[in-house]
Design a protein around this motif. Sequence first.
Motif, PDB file in Angstrom:
ATOM      1  N   VAL A  57       0.862  -1.184   0.000  1.00  0.00           N
ATOM      2  CA  VAL A  57       0.000   0.000   0.000  1.00  0.00           C
ATOM      3  C   VAL A  57       0.896   1.231   0.000  1.00  0.00           C
ATOM      4  O   VAL A  57       2.016   1.199   0.504  1.00  0.00           O
ATOM      5  N   ILE A  66       0.386  -4.257   4.253  1.00  0.00           N
ATOM      6  CA  ILE A  66      -0.658  -4.583   5.209  1.00  0.00           C
ATOM      7  C   ILE A  66      -0.887  -6.090   5.221  1.00  0.00           C
ATOM      8  O   ILE A  66      -0.521  -6.799   4.271  1.00  0.00           O
ATOM      9  N   GLY A  70      -5.935  -5.600   7.128  1.00  0.00           N
ATOM     10  CA  GLY A  70      -5.765  -4.186   6.840  1.00  0.00           C
ATOM     11  C   GLY A  70      -4.841  -3.470   7.796  1.00  0.00           C
ATOM     12  O   GLY A  70      -4.789  -2.243   7.805  1.00  0.00           O
ATOM     13  N   HIS A  71      -4.085  -4.226   8.614  1.00  0.00           N
ATOM     14  CA  HIS A  71      -3.133  -3.609   9.537  1.00  0.00           C
ATOM     15  C   HIS A  71      -1.802  -3.359   8.827  1.00  0.00           C
ATOM     16  O   HIS A  71      -1.292  -4.247   8.130  1.00  0.00           O
ATOM     17  N   LEU A  72      -1.237  -2.175   9.019  1.00  0.00           N
ATOM     18  CA  LEU A  72       0.073  -1.864   8.437  1.00  0.00           C
ATOM     19  C   LEU A  72       1.139  -2.587   9.255  1.00  0.00           C
ATOM     20  O   LEU A  72       1.385  -2.249  10.413  1.00  0.00           O
ATOM     21  N   GLY A 307      -6.828   0.739  -3.126  1.00  0.00           N
ATOM     22  CA  GLY A 307      -7.196   0.082  -1.879  1.00  0.00           C
ATOM     23  C   GLY A 307      -7.354  -1.408  -2.093  1.00  0.00           C
ATOM     24  O   GLY A 307      -7.033  -1.924  -3.171  1.00  0.00           O
ATOM     25  N   TYR A 308      -7.866  -2.111  -1.072  1.00  0.00           N
ATOM     26  CA  TYR A 308      -8.095  -3.558  -1.181  1.00  0.00           C
ATOM     27  C   TYR A 308      -9.477  -3.896  -0.637  1.00  0.00           C
ATOM     28  O   TYR A 308      -9.925  -3.311   0.364  1.00  0.00           O
ATOM     29  N   TRP A 317      -8.631  -1.862   3.258  1.00  0.00           N
ATOM     30  CA  TRP A 317      -7.700  -0.738   3.207  1.00  0.00           C
ATOM     31  C   TRP A 317      -8.328   0.338   2.345  1.00  0.00           C
ATOM     32  O   TRP A 317      -8.568   0.145   1.165  1.00  0.00           O
ATOM     33  N   GLN A 318      -8.617   1.477   2.955  1.00  0.00           N
ATOM     34  CA  GLN A 318      -9.236   2.566   2.225  1.00  0.00           C
ATOM     35  C   GLN A 318      -8.305   3.076   1.126  1.00  0.00           C
ATOM     36  O   GLN A 318      -7.091   3.173   1.340  1.00  0.00           O
TER      37      GLN A 318
END
Length: 321
Positions: A57, A66, A70-72, A307-308, A317-318
């Motif tokens: 991302v 990520i 959706g966590h970095l 995003g995903y 993921w926005q």
Amino acid sequence: MNDNQSNQFFTSKVFAVIGGGICCLALGAFLLKTQILKTQFPSNSCIYTKEEKLFPVRVGGKVGYIDKQGHLVIQNIYQDADKFDEGLAPVAIQFFPWNPPKWGYINACGEIVIQPRFDSARRFQEERAIVTVGDRHGVIDKNGTVIVQPQFEFRKMADFHQGFAGVDAGTEAFYIDKSGHRVGSGVVHLPQKDLTRINLGNTWGFADKSGKIVIEPKFESVEDFSEGLAVVEINKKFGYINQSGQIVIQPQFDEAFGFEEGFAAVSINSKWGFINKKGNLVVKPQFERAYYFENGLAQVFVGTSMGYVNTHGKLVWQPSE
């Protein structure tokens, strides 16, 4: 103070400011390089394995990764990056602002396992990756060992598939094996797919391994079979056929991709969404672009922001730039 002394004083101040600025840039670049290179050493807190599926991302102009939630999990410190394959991902690192970035590879913990030294690098396929130095292509293994020196000005070089990589050198075409040995010119008989696309005139169909036509060429275009279905074009609309040539999803889409993980990206009125194998829309068309699912997530675009989404159509993921 006379004019000469004033000029000397002014000149010394200018050089001091310029020198100080250069020193600050160099120190900043050194600290960035040190921070990035620290990641080559194993981290006891890392919980990710080579089987972990991570996704690139872009945040604030830099790329990180990520997880499926959706966590970095790998910080956005790279100039550019690609997806993970076979436990490694190619990343571009710019150590000094006056030099172009160099490409290397990280593992799922963000540790550098192949030092950034290439001008470009692709994802690993069959334990081999295509890299370039200048405009010359070469091949490395997963230890970073050079199998084929970047010495050929190939016009095009394909990724490895079933043990071979195709090379277009401009004046000739040939294949190399995974040891870097040239194995033939022109046509090399690789293991074939069950059904291969064929073109007769302006229409397309499919033939089996023996060359026998099994699906008559009657389509304006076709794509390879994926998960038992193939995209076909009829009257400028796209649908899907099975391996018997029967239309199982009527041509109704403006564009369409093949199925991956049970879903396919399709376009209706310039917006992209996803269908299942019954042809039902499971994610309504709403994106400027959408791609295939890979490890449970699909890349989508809202405007120019990426995003995903997961298989339920939820954005994990926005879209960001």
